[in-house]
Design an enzyme around this catalytic site. Structure first.
Site: not given
Ligand code: NAD
Length: 300
Positions: A54, A98, A121
Site C-alpha cells: 500500500k 490494518q 476503508d
C-alpha cells in the site's frame, strides 16, 4: 465455452494511472497532495506485506504515505490517541488501520474513532449507513473494485441476478449494497444457506467471498455467468517442490473457466483492484475535504 479472463492487474494499473493523473492536477491547481496514513499494530506477516504494498503504490501515484508501526502490545488508549492526532492532521486525507488487530484491541471501537471523512476503508458505521441508504460515502475497497470490473465488463448491471457467497462486513454485505444500487436482484448466501449449488446456479453474477479454497465448482455455475473470485487462500503446492505453496481463490478455476462467460483469476483479479481502490478512495477523500472536483468513475 472458455470464459473471458477479467484482468484485474491490468485494470488496477489503469485505475492507478487515472488516480496519478488527477493527483497531478490537484497538486498543480490547488497545491494539495493527498496523504494516506496506514496504521499497523503488531507483526502479522501478511499484514506487513499488505502495508508495504500500500505504501509503495501510494507514493507511486504521487501521494504522501505515512506509515505508523506500533508494537503488538500497544494499548487501546495509545492507538486511539494516534487516530485522534491523524483525524486532526490536515495533511492526512485517508486513515487505514490494518486489520486484524491484536486481540486486546476492540476493532469496532477503533474503527468508530476514525473520522468518517477519512475512513478510506469505508468500515465506519456512518459510511456503512450512507452506502446502505444510497448516499455519498466512502466505499469499502474490495467490493468497489469488484463493482468497477463488473461495470466495465457488462456496462449496465440492471436486472441481473447476483448471488454473493459470504456475508462479511468488509466484502459480502457492502458488495450486496453496491449491486443493489446498480439495480441487480441480490441474494447473499452464507454458511447456513440450504442448497447453495442451486442458489448459485441461477445467478448471472456470482461473487465468492468465503475463504475456502476452490469450494465453488464449475457445475454450480450457469453457463455464461460472470464469476468474481474474492477469495485468497494459500494452499500446499507439492508440484512446485517440497514445502512450496500457491494462492487459489474460492472458485475452482479449472472447472469454472469451462462454463462461465467471464471470471476474475486468483492471483491477478480482485486483489490488485483492492489497493487501487484504496488509492482512489484517498484521492476522493482529499477532493471532498478541499471542495475540489472528484475524479470520475473512481467511486459510486
Ligand atoms: P469472513 O471469514 O469474514 O466471511 C466469510 C463468509 O463466508 C461468512 O459470511 C460465512 O457465512 C461464509 N461461509 C463460510 N463457509 C461457508 C460455506 N460453506 N458456504 C457458504 N458460505 C460460507 O471472510 P472475508 O473477510 O469476507 O473474506 C473472504 C475471502 O476473501 C477470504 O479468502 C479473504 O482472504 C478474501 N479477501 C480478499 C480480499 C482481496 O483484496 N482480494 C479482500 C478481503 C478478503
Amino acid at each position: 465455452m472458455t470464459a473471458e479472463i477479467i484482468d484485474g492487474k491490468a485494470f488496477a494499473a489503469k485505475v492507478r494511472a487515472q488516480v496519478a493523473a488527477h493527483v497531478a492536477v490537484i497538486r498543480e491547481s490547488h497545491g494539495v497532495i493527498p496523504g494516506l496514513a496506514v496504521v499497523l499494530v503488531g507483526e502479522d506477516p501478511a499484514s506487513q506485506v499488505y502495508v508495504r504494498a500500500k505504501g509503495k503504490q501510494t507514493v507511486e501515484v504521487g501521494m504522501n504515505s505515512y506509515e505508523h508501526k506500533l508494537d503488538a502490545d500497544t494499548s487501546e488508549a495509545d492507538l486511539l490517541a494516534l487516530i485522534k492526532r491523524l483525524n486532526g492532521d490536515a495533511d492526512v486525507h485517508g486513515i487505514l488501520v490494518q486489520l486484524p488487530l491484536p486481540g486486546h484491541l476492540n476493532e469496532d471501537l477503533v474503527i468508530s474513532s476514525i473520522d468518517p471523512a477519512k475512513d478510506v476503508d469505508g468500515f465506519h458505521i456512518s459510511n456503512v449507513g450512507l452506502l446502505g441508504t444510497g448516499q455519498k460515502s466512502m466505499v469499502p475497497c474490495t467490493p468497489l473494485g469488484c463493482l468497477m470490473m463488473l461495470r466495465d465488463h457488462h456496462g449496465s448491471l440492471s436486472g441481473m441476478d447476483a448471488v454473493i457467497i459470504g456475508r462479511s462486513n468488509i466484502v459480502g454485505k457492502p458488495m450486496a449494497q453496491l449491486l443493489l444500487g446498480d439495480s441487480c436482484m441480490v441474494t447473499i448466501a452464507h454458511s447456513r444457506t440450504r442448497d447453495l449449488p442451486d442458489v448459485v446456479r441461477r445467478a448471472d453474477i456470482v461473487v465468492a467471498a468465503v475463504g475456502r479454497p476452490e469450494m465453488v465448482p464449475g457445475d454450480w455455475i450457469k453457463p455464461g455467468a460472470t464469476v468474481v473470485d474474492v477469495g485468497i487462500n494459500r494452499i500446499d503446492a507439492p508440484e512446485k517442490g517440497e514445502g512450496k505453496t500457491r494462492l487459489v481463490g474460492d472458485v475452482d478455476f479449472a472447472s469454472v473457466v469451462q462454463v462461465a462467460g467471464a471470471i476474475t483469476p486468483v492471483p491477478g483479479g480482485v486483489g490488485p483492484m483492492t489497493i487501487a481502490c484504496l488509492l482512489a478512495n484517498t484521492l476522493t477523500a482529499c477532493c471532498r475535504a478541499g471542495g475540489m472536483p472528484e475524479p470520475e468513475g473512481l467511486t459510486v
